[in-house]
Design an enzyme around this catalytic site. Structure first.
Site, PDB file in Angstrom:
ATOM      1  N   LYS A 122     -28.026  16.538 -24.167  1.00 19.59           N
ATOM      2  CA  LYS A 122     -27.676  15.111 -24.063  1.00 19.59           C
ATOM      3  C   LYS A 122     -26.685  14.917 -22.923  1.00 19.59           C
ATOM      4  CE  LYS A 122     -24.316  15.642 -27.777  1.00 19.59           C
ATOM      5  NZ  LYS A 122     -23.166  14.805 -28.002  1.00 19.59           N
ATOM      6  N   ARG A 167     -20.210   9.527 -39.664  1.00 21.18           N
ATOM      7  CA  ARG A 167     -20.735   8.865 -38.474  1.00 21.18           C
ATOM      8  C   ARG A 167     -22.153   8.438 -38.832  1.00 21.18           C
ATOM      9  NH1 ARG A 167     -19.730  12.317 -33.006  1.00 21.18           N
ATOM     10  NH2 ARG A 167     -21.695  13.170 -33.779  1.00 21.18           N
ATOM     11  N   TYR A 223       2.395  10.553  -4.990  1.00 19.77           N
ATOM     12  CA  TYR A 223       2.770   9.280  -5.613  1.00 19.77           C
ATOM     13  C   TYR A 223       3.794   9.487  -6.713  1.00 19.77           C
ATOM     14  CZ  TYR A 223      -1.164   7.008  -3.291  1.00 19.77           C
ATOM     15  OH  TYR A 223      -2.033   6.499  -2.364  1.00 19.77           O
ATOM     16  N   MET A 274      -6.419   9.884  -5.795  1.00 22.61           N
ATOM     17  CA  MET A 274      -7.859   9.587  -5.870  1.00 22.61           C
ATOM     18  C   MET A 274      -8.707  10.662  -5.192  1.00 22.61           C
ATOM     19  SD  MET A 274     -10.012   6.258  -4.550  1.00 22.61           S
ATOM     20  CE  MET A 274      -9.276   5.080  -5.623  1.00 22.61           C
TER      21      MET A 274
END
Ligand SMILES: Cc1ncc(COP(=O)(O)O)c(C=O)c1O
Length: 368
Positions: free
Chosen positions: A35, A130, A260, A308
Site C-alpha cells: 500500500k 478501527r 534559521y 527547505m
C-alpha cells in the site's frame, strides 16, 4: 546539472527482507504489503524484489491495476475492501480478493452481479477499534457472507494494535480465537511486528500461527519495534537509500551560529558541510542538532535547523570531506556503512514508515 540528491531502491534488500519473513513464518504464505505505493518505494520499482511473495496486499484499486499491468497473476488483497459498490466490478474483472469489514460491504456484495464468486477476508475488530466486526457480530457476518452466491471462500483476518510493544498480542489473539474457533477458512493475523516478535524461532512471547502473514514495513528494512530492536537485530536491510552531496563548506568560529533561528552555536572552531537535502525532499524538519548522517560513509551529526533545500553537518569526524562528498541521509552508504531509516525517524519523533512514505516527488528515484 540537477541537484545531487537521489533515492535508490534496492531490490536485493527487498528480496532478502521477504526471505526473513519466510524464515520466521515458514508454514505461512506471505503477503507483501505494498500500500501507499509500496511504502513510498514505488510499486513498479519494488516489484522485482518482492515478486517472490505469495500475494500483494494494498488498499487502492488503481495500485491493484498497476500490479496486474506488471503481469502479476497471483493473489491481490484489498486490505480495506471496496469503498463503493462499483469497485466490486473491478474486483471481479481483476480477480481481487477483498476484506469485508462492515455490513454495507456485505449489502453491496449481495447486490453485485458476477459470474466469478469472490474470495473475501472477513475482518474482525479484536481490539484495534478501527475496521472490522466485533467478536459478538462476527459470526452473524460470516453467516450472511456464507449464504451469498457471490462469495466463494471466506478467510478470517484481524489486525494487531500492539505487536511492536510489550503490550503484545495475547488479548487480541484470545478474542479472535474465541469468536472463530469453529469457523472454517484460512486465517490472516500477523503484521511485521507480529511476524518478527511472535512467530518463528526465538519468538518473544505468545507465539501465534497464521495461514497468511501480512509483511509490510519489514520488507522495506525498517524495524517495527525500534528502538527496542534495530533492523540489524532482525537481519533486515534498507530497501531505500536517500543520498546527496556536500555543496558548500563553512569554517565556524566559537560563537558563530548556523541556519534559521540560529539554533546551533559553535563553542569551538568547527568545519561544517552544507548538504543538498531539506524538508522539501522529505527529510524531516523536526530532526534536531545531533541527528546522524553518513559523510563518505562516516557517521556525523547534523547541526542547526533543517531548511527547505539544505541541511548542515559537523564534519569533525571526516576532515577529508569537501565539496562533492557523498552524504547518506538514510540507507546504504559507501564502504558497506548503513544508516537505518529508523534513526533519523526517531530523532524527528516519528517512525521509519513516515519517512519512506514522505519521500518528495522532486527527488529522482533509481533502482540500484
Ligand atoms: C491490515 C494491515 N495489515 C498489515 C499491515 C502491515 O503492517 P506493517 O507494515 O507494520 O507490517 C497493515 C499496515 O498498516 C495493515 O493495515
Amino acid at each position: 546539472m540537477p541537484r545531487p540528491i537521489e533515492a535508490l531502491i534496492h531490490p536485493d534488500a527487498l528480496a532478502h527482507n521477504l526471505a526473513q519473513a519466510r524464515a520466521r513464518a515458514p508454514d505461512a504464505r506471505v503477503w507483501a504489503v505494498v500500500k501507499a505505493d509500496a511504502y513510498g518505494h514505488g510499486i513498479e520499482r519494488a516489484f522485482a524484489g518482492l515478486r517472490g511473495a505469495d500475494g500483494f496486499a494494498l488498499l487502492d484499486l488503481a495500485e491493484a491495476e498497476r500490479l496486474r499491468a506488471l503481469d502479476w497473476r497471483g493473489p491481490i488483497l484489498l486490505l480495506e475492501g471496496v469503498f463503493e459498490p462499483r469497485d466490486l466490478e473491478l474486483c471481479s474483472r481483476l480477480n481481487l480478493w477483498h476484506a469485508v469489514h462492515c455490513e454495507q460491504q456485505i449489502d453491496w456484495l449481495a447486490r453485485h452481479k458476477t459470474h466469478a464468486p469472490h474470495r473475501v477476508f472477513l475482518k474482525m475488530n479484536s481490539g484495534m477499534n478501527r475496521l472490522g466486526f466485533t467478536p459478538a457480530a462476527f459470526r452473524q457476518a460470516w453467516a450472511r457472507l456464507n449464504a451469498l452466491p457471490q462469495v466463494d471462500e471466506i478467510s478470517l483476518m484481524t489486525h494487531f494494535s500492539d505487536a511492536d510493544s510489550p503490550t503484545g498480542i495475547a488479548h487480541q489473539v484470545a478474542a479472535f480465537q474465541a469468536a472463530t474457533q469453529d469457523l472454517p477458512g484460512e486465517r490472516s493475523l500477523s503484521n511485521s511486528a507480529a511476524v518478527l516478535r511472535h512467530m518463528g524461532p526465538g519468538a518473544l512471547d505468545n507465539p501465534v500461527s497464521s495461514d497468511w502473514v501480512r509483511a509490510g514495513i519489514l520488507c522495506y528494512g525498517s524495524a517495527p519495534d525500534f528502538p527496542a530492536h534495530d533492523a540489524a537485530h532482525w537481519q533486515l536491510q534498507p530497501a531505500m537509500t536517500l543520498r546527496s552531496k556536500i555543496i558548500g563548506l563553512q569554517q565556524l568560529q566559537p560563537g558563530d551560529t548556523v541556519g534559521y533561528g540560529s539554533s546551533f552555536t559553535a563553542d569551538a572552531p568547527l568545519r561544517i558541510g552544507v548538504v543538498a537535502c531539506g524538508y522539501a525532499d522529505g527529510y524531516p524538519r523536526l530532526c534536531p542538532t545531533g541527528t546522524p548522517v553518513l559523510v563518505d560513509g562516516v557517521r556525523c551529526r547534523t547541526v542547526g535547523r533543517v531548511s527547505m533545500d539544505m541541511l548542515t553537518v559537523d564534519l569533525t569526524p571526516v576532515p577529508a570531506a569537501g565539496i562533492g562528498s557523498e552524504v547518506t541521509l538514510w540507507g546504504r552508504g559507501p564502504g558497506g556503512a548503513v544508516l537505518p531509516i529508523d534513526e533519523p525517524a526517531a530523532a524527528a519523533g516519528t517512525i521509519g514508515y513516515e519517512l519512506m512514505c514522505a519521500l518528495a516527488r522532486r527527488v529522482p528515484v533509481v533502482v540500484a
